[in-house]
Motif scaffolding. Structure first.
Motif, mmCIF file in Angstrom:
data_model
loop_
_atom_site.group_PDB
_atom_site.id
_atom_site.type_symbol
_atom_site.label_atom_id
_atom_site.label_comp_id
_atom_site.label_asym_id
_atom_site.label_seq_id
_atom_site.Cartn_x
_atom_site.Cartn_y
_atom_site.Cartn_z
ATOM 1 N N ALA A 82 0.857 -1.182 0.000
ATOM 2 C CA ALA A 82 0.000 0.000 0.000
ATOM 3 C C ALA A 82 0.891 1.228 0.000
ATOM 4 O O ALA A 82 2.030 1.190 0.487
ATOM 5 C CB ALA A 82 -0.924 0.009 1.217
ATOM 6 N N VAL A 83 0.354 2.335 -0.548
ATOM 7 C CA VAL A 83 1.087 3.592 -0.622
ATOM 8 C C VAL A 83 0.176 4.682 -0.078
ATOM 9 O O VAL A 83 -1.029 4.724 -0.390
ATOM 10 C CB VAL A 83 1.501 3.927 -2.073
ATOM 11 C CG1 VAL A 83 2.293 5.231 -2.114
ATOM 12 C CG2 VAL A 83 2.295 2.790 -2.678
ATOM 13 N N TYR A 84 0.757 5.584 0.747
ATOM 14 C CA TYR A 84 -0.025 6.647 1.378
ATOM 15 C C TYR A 84 0.587 8.003 1.057
ATOM 16 O O TYR A 84 1.797 8.140 0.924
ATOM 17 C CB TYR A 84 -0.068 6.445 2.897
ATOM 18 C CG TYR A 84 -0.622 5.102 3.311
ATOM 19 C CD1 TYR A 84 -1.990 4.907 3.407
ATOM 20 C CD2 TYR A 84 0.241 4.032 3.557
ATOM 21 C CE1 TYR A 84 -2.515 3.662 3.779
ATOM 22 C CE2 TYR A 84 -0.269 2.792 3.919
ATOM 23 C CZ TYR A 84 -1.644 2.604 4.029
ATOM 24 O OH TYR A 84 -2.137 1.384 4.376
ATOM 25 N N GLY A 85 -0.285 9.016 0.944
ATOM 26 C CA GLY A 85 0.184 10.364 0.657
ATOM 27 C C GLY A 85 -0.955 11.238 0.202
ATOM 28 O O GLY A 85 -2.101 11.087 0.657
ATOM 29 N N CYS A 86 -0.689 12.133 -0.737
ATOM 30 C CA CYS A 86 -1.699 13.073 -1.209
ATOM 31 C C CYS A 86 -1.280 13.612 -2.569
ATOM 32 O O CYS A 86 -0.168 13.364 -3.043
ATOM 33 C CB CYS A 86 -1.887 14.212 -0.206
ATOM 34 S SG CYS A 86 -0.361 15.109 0.177
ATOM 35 N N ALA A 87 -2.188 14.392 -3.158
ATOM 36 C CA ALA A 87 -1.903 14.993 -4.461
ATOM 37 C C ALA A 87 -0.796 16.036 -4.312
ATOM 38 O O ALA A 87 -0.620 16.652 -3.258
ATOM 39 C CB ALA A 87 -3.163 15.625 -5.031
ATOM 40 N N TYR A 88 -0.065 16.243 -5.396
ATOM 41 C CA TYR A 88 1.049 17.192 -5.389
ATOM 42 C C TYR A 88 0.883 18.137 -6.570
ATOM 43 O O TYR A 88 0.767 17.708 -7.718
ATOM 44 C CB TYR A 88 2.386 16.458 -5.472
ATOM 45 C CG TYR A 88 3.589 17.364 -5.590
ATOM 46 C CD1 TYR A 88 3.927 18.233 -4.571
ATOM 47 C CD2 TYR A 88 4.386 17.354 -6.743
ATOM 48 C CE1 TYR A 88 5.028 19.068 -4.668
ATOM 49 C CE2 TYR A 88 5.487 18.178 -6.858
ATOM 50 C CZ TYR A 88 5.808 19.036 -5.818
ATOM 51 O OH TYR A 88 6.894 19.869 -5.916
ATOM 52 N N ARG A 89 0.854 19.437 -6.266
ATOM 53 C CA ARG A 89 0.699 20.427 -7.320
ATOM 54 C C ARG A 89 2.054 21.013 -7.668
ATOM 55 O O ARG A 89 2.836 21.362 -6.776
ATOM 56 C CB ARG A 89 -0.242 21.542 -6.863
ATOM 57 C CG ARG A 89 -0.600 22.504 -7.977
ATOM 58 C CD ARG A 89 -1.611 23.531 -7.489
ATOM 59 N NE ARG A 89 -2.019 24.425 -8.573
ATOM 60 C CZ ARG A 89 -2.841 25.442 -8.395
ATOM 61 N NH1 ARG A 89 -3.365 25.686 -7.201
ATOM 62 N NH2 ARG A 89 -3.166 26.210 -9.425
ATOM 63 N N SER A 90 2.329 21.145 -8.931
ATOM 64 C CA SER A 90 3.669 21.561 -9.344
ATOM 65 C C SER A 90 3.589 22.537 -10.504
ATOM 66 O O SER A 90 2.807 22.358 -11.440
ATOM 67 C CB SER A 90 4.490 20.331 -9.767
ATOM 68 O OG SER A 90 5.733 20.707 -10.294
ATOM 69 N N TYR A 91 4.388 23.605 -10.424
ATOM 70 C CA TYR A 91 4.596 24.546 -11.536
ATOM 71 C C TYR A 91 6.003 24.283 -12.077
ATOM 72 O O TYR A 91 6.989 24.519 -11.383
ATOM 73 C CB TYR A 91 4.468 25.986 -11.063
ATOM 74 C CG TYR A 91 3.093 26.351 -10.544
ATOM 75 C CD1 TYR A 91 2.134 26.883 -11.402
ATOM 76 C CD2 TYR A 91 2.763 26.169 -9.209
ATOM 77 C CE1 TYR A 91 0.873 27.229 -10.933
ATOM 78 C CE2 TYR A 91 1.504 26.510 -8.724
ATOM 79 C CZ TYR A 91 0.565 27.035 -9.584
ATOM 80 O OH TYR A 91 -0.673 27.372 -9.116
ATOM 81 N N VAL A 92 6.080 23.807 -13.307
ATOM 82 C CA VAL A 92 7.341 23.307 -13.863
ATOM 83 C C VAL A 92 7.788 24.165 -15.032
ATOM 84 O O VAL A 92 6.974 24.618 -15.842
ATOM 85 C CB VAL A 92 7.202 21.834 -14.320
ATOM 86 C CG1 VAL A 92 8.513 21.331 -14.915
ATOM 87 C CG2 VAL A 92 6.778 20.955 -13.162
ATOM 88 N N ALA A 93 9.120 24.380 -15.117
ATOM 89 C CA ALA A 93 9.731 25.019 -16.289
ATOM 90 C C ALA A 93 10.925 24.194 -16.729
ATOM 91 O O ALA A 93 11.680 23.691 -15.887
ATOM 92 C CB ALA A 93 10.152 26.451 -15.976
ATOM 93 N N ASP A 94 11.071 24.034 -18.035
ATOM 94 C CA ASP A 94 12.162 23.247 -18.609
ATOM 95 C C ASP A 94 13.142 24.194 -19.302
ATOM 96 O O ASP A 94 12.743 24.981 -20.169
ATOM 97 C CB ASP A 94 11.605 22.225 -19.601
ATOM 98 C CG ASP A 94 12.657 21.235 -20.059
ATOM 99 O OD1 ASP A 94 13.622 21.667 -20.730
ATOM 100 O OD2 ASP A 94 12.525 20.045 -19.748
#
Length: 1096
Positions: free
Chosen positions: A150-162
């Motif tokens: 099982a895996v536990y955690g939450c959603a992750y919001r990310s603003y990404v630039a390459d």
């Protein structure tokens, strides 16, 4: 958002589709990966791999990047199968995996002991990832691998630039400049390269902030309010290592005024900035991803960042969000995109230095010419990279690519005695990625390492490749001779293998569809930096291999595995108990604590003596209370060391003598102090003797014997007198300043002498003697001989025999180094050597810029001030010789130039210079009434940019000179000894009135270039300048750079322009041209890498 700010423990795997569970293999359809959900009992009750699976794993795809805070495991329901230990890997793409590590760098997680109980593991640091891979390490002794997860955690919001390595984002301010006293900058990055600028901003007043990757480490450069940007105000703090691993790293910079917290992942460095200001003033803009040149878009000063950034915040501003929404504050240079491109760079980790290997077939059809390319990274100085069997003129041969002593060697071997070899690189075992390519073209084998020039082996016959190649090592059970390994197996990471211009699919190797292997991990580079946040103490240097690290304690004053144990005694009392006589000794006041050892004079019967820089009498005139004279005292110990010495001593004192002629200590009308001294805490003190700090008197007042009984100090009678006393209140010692304010009247004058700090009766010393340490033989008691060898066999701590390492025929220590027996081996004392290192063989070199000099003072640096004559106070040290031994190496393009000059108090000197035409001249002035002797052993110019070695020996009138490989003998006009040695100077000489005109001219020009391994008799001035912190024997002027030109001269025959040489990667010691270090030496020692560029 960060997981610590809200609940982040939801189940992430419960509702995933079956396709999100994958595995390396499965035992049967009922034990496939999609039966591996926690508490799932249908099917086979969990996942089990095939029994032949060499590297089993279970993988979970979370469908998107999530923040993972915990995992849990079970065995297979209704069975005897479970996993008792496992490794957890994570990845954004399902490729290029990274191992999750516990706080203590342990990567082994504890699993189950039965099939149905649940074992939870809460991650010490959450990880943001999409893919998780569970790799079993140990399993049920009575069954096989069985796993539910099982895996536990939450959603992750990310603003990404390459950033593609040619782009950047500019955040422009609303006003001309932005001045802040508080800054908070946070971001996450993953990098494809070991170099690249992440952040930069600067202002016209000299402020700047730069965050960049350099050699895989993160460096923060910060300067507040220093316009000249001198080295003394520069702040460079580095964190991390191996940061070009294609994985995310978190950065947080918090600054308030001068206090800075710099955090990388889980490690924080706290420091204070230097400079005059408290605010950071940045003009116009901050740049992210590079430092563009003003007015030249797309042109950058340093290498740009190549990789991805996410959640980039500057003082609360979401920079990437503004850029993505095309807000006017953000200007984009080059191609910045807003999704992270993921390079599919599959690496393989060679785990064993004895049994790892990768066997690959040559791609069909086999070409006439052979080509192999790959990238590697390792810490090991030795290891096999490639062994290829070939045919040369109908005879079998081998092409062997290996790392040997940190260099890359390519060998074409036709028999045990016939081989051709070329080498390239310096310390390729530095943990960084290196690229190497091999190509056979006709009768040549060409090797190219990184961007270095090609190295070529000439062949007599054409080579015909066979059908296979061995990478990293040879199979242990080798029945044929198709693989040859002259060294150990490679231990490290390899990627981007190409054979005959065709890429090698390492995943196909892992799946058994291509070649064969042993002791390899795929799609993961398991390199670790064991010297990062290491346990090496007291400034010792850490070195490492793939599996271990060691600490080099040389020159630290400490010993042991981590340089924890001080090699010096804690006090003069310890030396007394050990039977030492009076003299100079290093003492370590806090043992293994943070304080460095200090050099003191031990009067073994009474005192521990710490001297300062102003022990001679000083005259003072023209001072007033409004503009008083201030004298400072710099001790041969830090304030912390002095405090520790005083607190550990029962008694301390300091003698002060004040000679006066119409110079009062107190105003006779109201008692206002006209002169005073300052204690170690910076407090003003007005008593001049005795133990009573609250009494405003001198010693004569306390003893009631002043010359004029109307006053409490002799000098207050306003005539020629003196007040001499002993300051003995420990809490105020030592004296740090003296202030004199009454020498402005006609005929008024003062002269003071302050003695050293003296302490006695160490309270921390045990009264009993130590046990004997050494050898005993022929022991006889009451006429009876004892068989010591037999008794030694049954006595703990005693061994038979006493043959020391230093008594062996092998020469263990070189270049005047002294071999010293130790309990577990030996050590080389390099004190009297111009060389350093464990065996006194490492060159000590320094590059001089214009106007630079190093001066070593022979005269006794501190005089013991007692009731002695002036002649006694200025007795020089014991040098008076008719024998001299001088050696130095130098590299320069300047002439004329001063290399070395030694002078005496009796106006004698010897000077080694380069004349106007660059020829070497040796000047001996032994009789000031006669003309000097001048010798010119080499008439050609030595100012040719090459390293030259000079060795001069004088025996009476005979002078023996060796320049490079030429030897000559000269005869002096006089057999005269050097009397009362004064000083030795390398480089520019000032105040040269006593030198002859040509020598003085060379002295005024100084020296620009590099000195290496300079020795005069037992003195090594370069080494003294680098290592003798707190010593007043050495003074430095100008700009010096620690270098390694001596070592590099043996590795390259090319001539570099000196300007390029001075631009190499060195540490800079900067002092103002008109300043000198007295009582201390600004010192910064670190590992350096300098390379000589080939001249075009």
């Amino acid at each position: 958002m960060c997981a610590s700010h809200y609940s982040c423990d939801g189940s992430l795997a419960s509702f995933l589709p079956a396709t999100s569970f994958q595995s390396s293999s499965h035992f049967s359809d009922s034990r496939a990966a999609y039966f591996a959900k926690l508490n799932k009992i249908d099917g086979g009750g969990g996942w089990s791999p095939e029994s032949t699976d060499r590297s089993p794993w279970l993988q979970v795809d979370l469908q998107d990047r999530m923040e993972v805070t915990a995992v849990a495991t079970q065995g297979r329901h209704g069975s005897t199968d479970w996993v008792s230990a496992y490794m957890l890997l994570y990845s954004d793409t399902g490729r290029v995996w990274k191992q999750y590590m516990l706080e203590d760098n342990v990567g082994r997680l504890v699993g189950n002991v039965n099939p149905d109980s649940v074992v939870h593991h809460k991650l010490s640091q959450s990880i943001r990832t999409r893919f998780l891979r569970f790799v079993p390490l140990e399993w049920s002794p009575s069954g096989r691998v069985g796993l539910r997860v099982a895996v536990y955690g939450c959603a992750y919001r990310s603003y990404v630039a390459d950033f593609d390595g040619r782009s950047s984002l500019l955040y422009r301010f609303n006003q001309k400049s932005m001045s802040t006293v508080k800054d908070v900058i946070s971001l996450r990055f993953k990098s494809r390269q070991a170099e690249g600028v992440l952040l930069h901003g600067e202002g016209q007043r000299g402020d700047y902030i730069t965050l960049e990757l350099h050699r895989g480490r993160l460096a923060l450069h910060l300067n507040l309010g220093d316009r000249v940007r001198s080295s003394s105000f520069r702040m460079v703090v580095t964190l991390g290592s191996l940061l070009d691993d294609l994985h995310w790293h978190s950065v947080l910079i918090e600054r308030f005024n001068k206090q800075v917290n710099f955090t990388l992942d889980r490690h924080t460095q706290h420091f204070r900035t230097k400079g005059d200001g408290d605010s950071l003033e940045v003009d116009y803009e901050l740049s992210f991803g590079g430092i563009p040149l003003p007015g030249k878009p797309g042109t950058f000063i340093r290498r740009n960042f190549h990789g991805c950034m996410e959640n980039l915040y500057y003082n609360g501003v979401n920079v990437i969000d503004l850029a993505k929404r095309r807000k006017p504050q953000i200007y984009s240079v080059g191609n910045v995109t807003f999704s992270c491109s993921e390079p599919q760079l599959v690496a393989a980790t060679f785990q064993s230095s004895s049994s790892s290997f990768l066997l690959l077939p040559a791609p069909a059809p086999i070409l006439e010419d052979l080509s192999v390319r790959l990238q590697f990274r390792t810490w090991n100085p030795d290891g096999l990279l490639l062994s290829s069997p070939l045919i040369s003129g109908q005879e079998p041969c081998y092409l062997i690519l290996q790392i040997s002593s940190g260099r890359l060697h390519l060998t074409h071997q036709t028999s045990a005695l016939k081989m051709s070899e070329v080498s390239a690189g310096q310390r390729v075992n530095d943990g960084l990625w290196h690229s190497v390519s091999l190509n056979t073209r006709g009768l040549q084998i060409i090797m190219i390492l990184d961007s270095e020039p090609a190295s070529t082996i000439q062949l007599k016959n054409y080579l015909q490749p066979k059908d296979k190649h061995y990478f990293g090592g040879c199979p242990v059970s080798q029945n044929d001779s198709s693989c040859l390994n002259p060294t150990m197996a490679f231990q490290g990471c390899v990627r981007l293998i190409r054979v005959n211009n065709q890429p090698v699919d390492l995943l196909s190797v892992q799946q058994g569809r291509l070649g064969s292997y042993n002791q390899l991990q795929f799609d993961l580079c398991g390199i670790r930096d064991r010297c990062l946040y290491n346990f090496c103490e007291h400034g010792s240097q850490c070195s490492q291999t793939w599996s271990s690290f060691s600490c080099d304690c040389t020159g630290t004053g400490y010993s042991g595995a981590t340089c924890h144990n001080s090699v010096y005694e804690a006090s003069c009392e310890h030396y007394r108990l050990a039977g030492s006589t009076s003299g100079y000794f290093p003492i370590d006041l806090d043992g293994s604590g943070p304080l460095d050892p200090i050099q003191v004079y031990c009067n073994i019967t009474v005192w521990t003596v710490v001297r300062h820089n102003s022990s001679i009498a000083v005259k003072v005139r023209g001072s007033t209370l409004q503009k008083p004279y201030v004298g400072w005292f710099n001790y041969s110990a830090s304030p912390e060391q002095l405090k520790a010495l005083v607190s550990l001593s029962d008694r301390c004192e300091q003698r002060i003598a004040y000679h006066c002629r119409r110079s009062r200590l107190f105003n006779p009308w109201d008692g206002t102090p006209l002169s005073w001294w300052v204690d170690r805490r910076g407090e003003k003190r007005t008593y001049w003797g005795g133990f009573q700090p609250g009494v405003q008197q001198c010693s004569c007042g306390l003893e009631e014997n002043c010359a004029d009984m109307n006053y409490f100090c002799n000098c207050d009678a306003d005539r020629v007198e003196n007040d001499t006393g002993i300051l003995s209140y420990k809490e105020h010692l030592p004296l740090r300043e003296i202030v004199i304010g009454d020498t402005y009247r006609l005929g008024s004058e003062a002269m003071y002498v302050v003695g050293p700090l003296q302490c006695s009766d160490d309270r921390g010393t045990a009264t009993r003697q130590r046990g004997f340490f050494g050898c005993i033989r022929e022991f006889n008691m009451n006429g009876v001989n004892f068989d010591l060898e037999e008794r030694a066999k049954v006595t703990p701590g005693v061994s038979s025999g006493c043959a020391g390492h230093c008594s062996s025929s092998a020469r263990l220590c070189h270049n005047r180094g002294k071999c010293i027996e130790k309990s577990s081996g030996y050590m080389c004392d390099c004190t009297n050597s111009a060389y350093g290192g464990p065996s006194c063989t490492e060159e000590v070199s320094m590059s001089f810029e214009r106007g630079a000099s190093v001066t070593y003072i022979f005269q006794e640096p501190f005089s013991v001030i007692q009731n002695r004559s002036a002649a006694v106070l200025s007795i020089p040290s014991q040098y008076s010789k008719t024998r001299d031994n001088m050696a130095l190496s130098f590299q320069t393009t300047q002439s004329p130039a001063m290399l070395l000059t030694v002078n005496t108090l009796s106006q004698q000197y010897v000077a080694i210079i380069l004349a106007r035409n660059g020829s070497l001249q040796i000047w001996y002035q032994l009789n000031k009434e006669k003309r000097p002797d001048v010798f010119s052993p080499i008439f050609s110019s030595l100012a040719d940019g090459r390293l030259h070695r000079v060795h001069i020996q004088r025996e009476g009138k005979d002078v023996f000179v060796q320049v490079d490989h030429e030897n000559k003998k000269y005869t002096l006009s006089y057999d005269v000894a050097f009397n009362s040695m004064k000083s030795l100077t390398l480089g520019k000489v000032t105040g040269s009135d006593l030198l002859d005109e040509e020598v003085a001219h060379a002295g005024s020009k100084g020296f620009i270039g590099c000195f290496s391994s300079v020795q005069y008799n037992h003195v090594a001035p370069l080494k003294a300048a680098l290592l003798n912190r707190g010593s007043s024997l050495v003074s430095i002027r100008g700009h010096l750079l620690e270098s390694n030109c001596g070592a590099l001269a043996d590795l390259s025959t090319s001539v570099s322009r000196l300007g390029k040489f001075l631009e190499m990667n060195t540490k800079v010691i900067k002092l103002q041209p008109d300043s000198a270090v007295i009582g201390g030496l600004f010192y910064h020692l670190s590992l350096l890498h300098c390379f000589i560029c080939n001249s075009q």
